[in-house]
Scaffold this motif. Structure first.
Motif: not given
Ligand code: AMP
Length: 281
Positions: A39-42, A82-91
Protein backbone atom coordinates in the motif's frame (compact mmCIF):
# COMPACT_ATOMS: atom_id res chain seq x y z
CA UNK A 1 13.01 -3.67 -12.49
CA UNK A 2 16.44 -2.87 -11.07
CA UNK A 3 18.11 -4.55 -8.11
CA UNK A 4 20.76 -2.22 -6.69
CA UNK A 5 23.33 -3.40 -4.15
CA UNK A 6 25.60 -0.35 -3.97
CA UNK A 7 25.11 3.19 -2.72
CA UNK A 8 26.85 4.63 -5.78
CA UNK A 9 24.37 2.85 -8.09
CA UNK A 10 21.46 4.47 -6.25
CA UNK A 11 23.05 7.91 -6.43
CA UNK A 12 23.70 7.54 -10.16
CA UNK A 13 20.15 6.40 -10.88
CA UNK A 14 18.52 9.16 -8.85
CA UNK A 15 20.83 11.75 -10.48
CA UNK A 16 19.69 10.59 -13.92
CA UNK A 17 16.03 10.92 -12.88
CA UNK A 18 16.68 14.41 -11.52
CA UNK A 19 18.27 15.42 -14.84
CA UNK A 20 15.00 14.48 -16.52
CA UNK A 21 13.09 16.56 -13.96
CA UNK A 22 11.36 13.50 -12.46
CA UNK A 23 10.11 13.33 -8.86
CA UNK A 24 11.25 10.51 -6.61
CA UNK A 25 9.25 8.59 -4.00
CA UNK A 26 10.95 6.31 -1.48
CA UNK A 27 9.67 3.45 0.69
CA UNK A 28 12.04 2.05 3.35
CA UNK A 29 11.34 -1.56 4.39
CA UNK A 30 12.98 -4.55 6.02
CA UNK A 31 11.58 -6.90 3.38
CA UNK A 32 9.29 -9.93 3.78
CA UNK A 33 6.89 -7.63 2.03
CA UNK A 34 3.10 -7.90 2.37
CA UNK A 35 0.06 -5.83 1.48
CA UNK A 36 0.97 -3.25 4.13
CA UNK A 37 4.23 -2.46 2.35
CA UNK A 38 2.46 -2.75 -0.99
CA UNK A 39 0.00 0.00 0.00
CA UNK A 40 2.93 2.34 0.73
CA UNK A 41 4.57 1.55 -2.60
CA UNK A 42 1.32 2.04 -4.53
CA UNK A 43 0.72 5.38 -2.82
CA UNK A 44 4.29 6.41 -3.69
CA UNK A 45 3.77 5.33 -7.30
CA UNK A 46 0.58 7.40 -7.50
CA UNK A 47 2.33 10.52 -6.17
CA UNK A 48 5.79 10.38 -7.81
CA UNK A 49 7.34 9.80 -11.25
CA UNK A 50 9.77 7.14 -9.98
CA UNK A 51 9.71 4.97 -6.87
CA UNK A 52 12.57 3.24 -5.15
CA UNK A 53 12.12 0.73 -2.31
CA UNK A 54 14.87 -0.26 0.10
CA UNK A 55 14.92 -3.79 1.50
CA UNK A 56 17.35 -3.93 4.40
CA UNK A 57 17.12 -5.80 7.68
CA UNK A 58 18.87 -3.15 9.73
CA UNK A 59 21.06 -4.73 12.42
CA UNK A 60 21.41 -1.55 14.49
CA UNK A 61 17.71 -1.38 15.33
CA UNK A 62 17.54 -4.88 16.82
CA UNK A 63 18.35 -5.48 20.48
CA UNK A 64 20.77 -8.26 21.48
CA UNK A 65 17.92 -10.67 22.32
CA UNK A 66 15.73 -9.77 19.37
CA UNK A 67 15.04 -11.59 16.12
CA UNK A 68 17.67 -10.11 13.74
CA UNK A 69 18.93 -13.52 12.54
CA UNK A 70 15.47 -15.09 12.38
CA UNK A 71 13.85 -12.12 10.63
CA UNK A 72 12.26 -13.45 7.39
CA UNK A 73 14.18 -12.67 4.18
CA UNK A 74 13.00 -13.34 0.62
CA UNK A 75 14.39 -10.86 -1.89
CA UNK A 76 13.01 -12.63 -5.00
CA UNK A 77 9.45 -12.47 -3.71
CA UNK A 78 10.00 -8.89 -2.52
CA UNK A 79 11.27 -7.85 -5.98
CA UNK A 80 8.15 -9.33 -7.56
CA UNK A 81 5.86 -7.44 -5.20
CA UNK A 82 7.72 -4.16 -5.78
CA UNK A 83 7.56 -4.60 -9.55
CA UNK A 84 3.83 -5.42 -9.51
CA UNK A 85 3.18 -2.39 -7.32
CA UNK A 86 4.97 -0.14 -9.83
CA UNK A 87 8.35 0.56 -8.21
CA UNK A 88 11.28 0.80 -10.62
CA UNK A 89 14.17 -0.05 -8.34
CA UNK A 90 14.92 -2.01 -5.18
CA UNK A 91 17.96 -1.08 -3.09
CA UNK A 92 19.07 -4.17 -1.17
CA UNK A 93 22.51 -3.47 0.30
CA UNK A 94 24.54 -5.80 2.50
CA UNK A 95 25.19 -4.53 6.05
CA UNK A 96 28.86 -3.91 5.11
CA UNK A 97 27.71 -1.52 2.39
CA UNK A 98 25.71 0.50 4.91
CA UNK A 99 27.99 0.51 7.97
CA UNK A 100 31.68 1.25 8.41
CA UNK A 101 33.39 -0.94 10.99
CA UNK A 102 34.53 2.20 12.82
CA UNK A 103 31.32 4.23 12.45
CA UNK A 104 31.26 6.98 15.08
CA UNK A 105 28.09 8.92 14.39
CA UNK A 106 24.75 8.38 16.07
CA UNK A 107 21.39 9.98 15.41
CA UNK A 108 19.16 10.21 18.41
CA UNK A 109 15.82 11.93 18.90
CA UNK A 110 15.23 12.58 22.58
CA UNK A 111 11.90 12.78 24.41
CA UNK A 112 9.69 11.10 21.85
CA UNK A 113 11.82 7.95 22.08
CA UNK A 114 11.72 7.67 25.90
CA UNK A 115 8.24 6.13 25.88
CA UNK A 116 6.34 3.19 24.34
CA UNK A 117 8.55 1.03 22.07
CA UNK A 118 11.49 3.34 22.79
CA UNK A 119 11.29 2.52 26.51
CA UNK A 120 10.82 -1.20 25.87
CA UNK A 121 13.45 -1.53 23.15
CA UNK A 122 16.49 0.49 24.28
CA UNK A 123 18.52 1.76 21.33
CA UNK A 124 15.89 0.75 18.78
CA UNK A 125 15.06 4.27 17.61
CA UNK A 126 18.73 5.28 17.47
CA UNK A 127 19.16 2.44 14.99
CA UNK A 128 16.06 3.48 13.06
CA UNK A 129 17.09 7.16 12.95
CA UNK A 130 20.62 6.34 11.87
CA UNK A 131 19.56 4.09 9.00
CA UNK A 132 16.67 6.28 7.84
CA UNK A 133 18.85 9.40 7.81
CA UNK A 134 21.49 7.50 5.83
CA UNK A 135 18.90 6.24 3.31
CA UNK A 136 17.38 9.72 2.96
CA UNK A 137 20.88 11.11 2.28
CA UNK A 138 21.52 8.43 -0.32
CA UNK A 139 18.14 8.40 -2.11
CA UNK A 140 17.31 12.12 -1.62
CA UNK A 141 13.62 11.51 -2.34
CA UNK A 142 10.93 14.18 -2.61
CA UNK A 143 8.59 12.08 -0.49
CA UNK A 144 9.14 9.11 1.83
CA UNK A 145 6.34 6.79 2.93
CA UNK A 146 5.91 5.27 6.38
CA UNK A 147 3.13 3.11 7.85
CA UNK A 148 1.03 4.35 10.73
CA UNK A 149 1.33 0.77 12.04
CA UNK A 150 4.61 2.03 13.54
CA UNK A 151 3.04 5.21 14.89
CA UNK A 152 5.93 6.15 17.17
CA UNK A 153 8.36 5.65 14.29
CA UNK A 154 6.38 8.14 12.18
CA UNK A 155 6.47 10.72 14.99
CA UNK A 156 10.20 10.20 15.56
CA UNK A 157 11.14 10.34 11.88
CA UNK A 158 9.05 13.47 11.33
CA UNK A 159 10.84 15.15 14.25
CA UNK A 160 14.27 14.05 13.01
CA UNK A 161 13.57 15.34 9.50
CA UNK A 162 12.36 18.65 10.90
CA UNK A 163 15.26 19.06 13.33
CA UNK A 164 17.93 18.13 10.76
CA UNK A 165 16.28 20.11 7.93
CA UNK A 166 16.23 17.09 5.67
CA UNK A 167 14.52 18.11 2.45
CA UNK A 168 11.84 15.42 2.24
CA UNK A 169 8.13 15.17 2.89
CA UNK A 170 7.19 12.34 5.25
CA UNK A 171 3.89 10.73 4.26
CA UNK A 172 2.16 8.58 6.91
CA UNK A 173 -0.02 5.80 5.47
CA UNK A 174 -2.94 3.90 7.09
CA UNK A 175 -2.60 0.46 8.70
CA UNK A 176 -3.47 -2.43 6.38
CA UNK A 177 -5.15 -5.39 8.10
CA UNK A 178 -6.04 -9.01 7.45
CA UNK A 179 -9.75 -9.62 6.85
CA UNK A 180 -10.23 -10.60 10.50
CA UNK A 181 -8.59 -7.38 11.73
CA UNK A 182 -5.02 -8.45 12.55
CA UNK A 183 -2.60 -5.75 11.40
CA UNK A 184 -0.38 -7.16 8.66
CA UNK A 185 3.20 -7.69 9.79
CA UNK A 186 6.22 -9.62 8.59
CA UNK A 187 6.36 -11.06 12.11
CA UNK A 188 2.90 -12.67 11.78
CA UNK A 189 4.63 -15.57 10.01
CA UNK A 190 6.14 -16.55 13.40
CA UNK A 191 2.68 -17.30 14.83
CA UNK A 192 1.41 -20.85 15.27
CA UNK A 193 -2.23 -21.60 14.44
CA UNK A 194 -3.29 -21.07 18.06
CA UNK A 195 -1.20 -17.92 18.42
CA UNK A 196 -2.61 -16.51 15.21
CA UNK A 197 -6.11 -16.83 16.70
CA UNK A 198 -4.95 -15.28 19.99
CA UNK A 199 -3.34 -12.36 18.13
CA UNK A 200 -6.80 -11.08 17.23
CA UNK A 201 -7.02 -9.78 20.77
CA UNK A 202 -5.05 -6.66 19.71
CA UNK A 203 -7.43 -5.39 17.05
CA UNK A 204 -10.47 -6.53 19.04
CA UNK A 205 -9.43 -4.45 22.04
CA UNK A 206 -8.65 -1.40 19.96
CA UNK A 207 -12.14 -1.62 18.47
CA UNK A 208 -13.63 -1.81 21.97
CA UNK A 209 -11.70 1.28 23.04
CA UNK A 210 -12.83 3.16 19.96
CA UNK A 211 -16.43 2.32 20.79
CA UNK A 212 -15.98 3.58 24.36
CA UNK A 213 -14.50 6.82 23.01
CA UNK A 214 -17.42 7.16 20.58
CA UNK A 215 -19.74 6.73 23.57
CA UNK A 216 -18.03 9.69 25.25
CA UNK A 217 -15.55 8.02 27.63
CA UNK A 218 -12.78 10.54 28.37
CA UNK A 219 -11.07 8.93 31.38
CA UNK A 220 -7.85 7.49 29.97
CA UNK A 221 -7.11 5.43 33.09
CA UNK A 222 -10.46 3.69 32.84
CA UNK A 223 -9.68 2.78 29.24
CA UNK A 224 -6.17 1.57 30.10
CA UNK A 225 -7.63 -0.65 32.80
CA UNK A 226 -10.22 -1.99 30.39
CA UNK A 227 -7.53 -2.84 27.85
CA UNK A 228 -5.36 -4.59 30.44
CA UNK A 229 -8.34 -6.55 31.78
CA UNK A 230 -9.33 -7.70 28.30
CA UNK A 231 -5.76 -8.67 27.40
CA UNK A 232 -5.38 -10.66 30.60
CA UNK A 233 -8.31 -12.82 29.51
CA UNK A 234 -6.20 -14.15 26.60
CA UNK A 235 -3.85 -16.80 28.05
CA UNK A 236 -1.36 -16.66 25.16
CA UNK A 237 -1.03 -12.86 25.39
CA UNK A 238 1.38 -10.99 27.64
CA UNK A 239 1.17 -7.20 27.78
CA UNK A 240 4.35 -5.30 26.91
CA UNK A 241 2.63 -1.92 27.17
CA UNK A 242 -0.82 -0.40 26.94
CA UNK A 243 -0.97 3.37 26.60
CA UNK A 244 -3.06 6.37 25.77
CA UNK A 245 -0.90 9.30 24.73
CA UNK A 246 -1.18 12.66 23.03
CA UNK A 247 -0.90 11.95 19.31
CA UNK A 248 1.72 14.69 18.72
CA UNK A 249 3.88 14.71 21.85
CA UNK A 250 3.33 11.00 22.76
CA UNK A 251 2.93 12.19 26.37
CA UNK A 252 0.80 10.20 28.82
CA UNK A 253 -2.80 11.43 28.97
CA UNK A 254 -5.16 11.33 31.97
CA UNK A 255 -8.20 13.14 30.60
CA UNK A 256 -8.84 12.93 26.88
CA UNK A 257 -9.30 16.46 25.58
CA UNK A 258 -7.58 16.33 22.19
CA UNK A 259 -6.37 13.81 19.59
CA UNK A 260 -4.86 10.71 21.13
CA UNK A 261 -2.86 7.71 20.02
CA UNK A 262 -3.83 4.37 21.55
CA UNK A 263 -0.83 2.07 21.04
CA UNK A 264 -0.49 -1.46 22.41
CA UNK A 265 2.38 -3.93 22.33
CA UNK A 266 1.70 -7.54 23.23
CA UNK A 267 3.70 -10.72 23.24
CA UNK A 268 1.78 -13.59 21.70
CA UNK A 269 3.98 -16.49 22.73
CA UNK A 270 7.46 -15.25 21.83
CA UNK A 271 6.28 -12.89 19.08
CA UNK A 272 5.94 -9.21 19.91
CA UNK A 273 3.08 -7.56 18.02
CA UNK A 274 2.05 -3.91 17.98
CA UNK A 275 -1.11 -2.14 16.91
CA UNK A 276 -2.69 1.27 17.45
CA UNK A 277 -5.21 3.80 16.32
CA UNK A 278 -5.44 7.56 16.40
CA UNK A 279 -8.63 9.09 17.78
CA UNK A 280 -9.20 12.60 16.48
CA UNK A 281 -11.00 15.05 18.72
P1 AMP B 1 9.07 -2.92 8.09
O1 AMP B 1 9.46 -3.69 6.88
O2 AMP B 1 8.30 -3.71 9.09
O3 AMP B 1 10.20 -2.12 8.67
O4 AMP B 1 8.03 -1.84 7.58
C1 AMP B 1 8.35 -0.94 6.54
C2 AMP B 1 7.28 0.09 6.46
O5 AMP B 1 6.03 -0.55 6.17
C3 AMP B 1 7.10 0.85 7.78
O6 AMP B 1 6.87 2.21 7.48
C4 AMP B 1 5.89 0.20 8.37
O7 AMP B 1 5.16 1.05 9.23
C5 AMP B 1 5.07 -0.12 7.13
N1 AMP B 1 4.09 -1.18 7.42
C6 AMP B 1 4.35 -2.40 7.94
N2 AMP B 1 3.20 -3.08 8.14
C7 AMP B 1 2.20 -2.25 7.73
C8 AMP B 1 0.79 -2.37 7.69
N3 AMP B 1 0.13 -3.46 8.12
N4 AMP B 1 0.08 -1.32 7.21
C9 AMP B 1 0.71 -0.20 6.78
N5 AMP B 1 2.05 -0.04 6.78
C10 AMP B 1 2.79 -1.04 7.26
Amino acid sequence: MMLLKQIKEVRKLVKSWRKEGLTVGYVPTMGALHEGHESLIKRAVAENDRVIVSVFVNPTQFGPNEDYDAYPRNIDKDMQLCMNAGAVAVFNPEPEEMYFDDKSTSVSVSGLTDVLCGAKRPGHFNGVCLIVSKFLNIVTPDKAYFGQKDAQQVAVIKRMVRDLNIDVEIIPCPIIREEDGLAKSSRNTYLSYEERKAALVLSRILQMVRKELDNGERDANKLREMIAEELNKEPLAKIDYVEIVDSDSLKHVEVIERSILVPIAVYIGKTRLIDNFIYEL
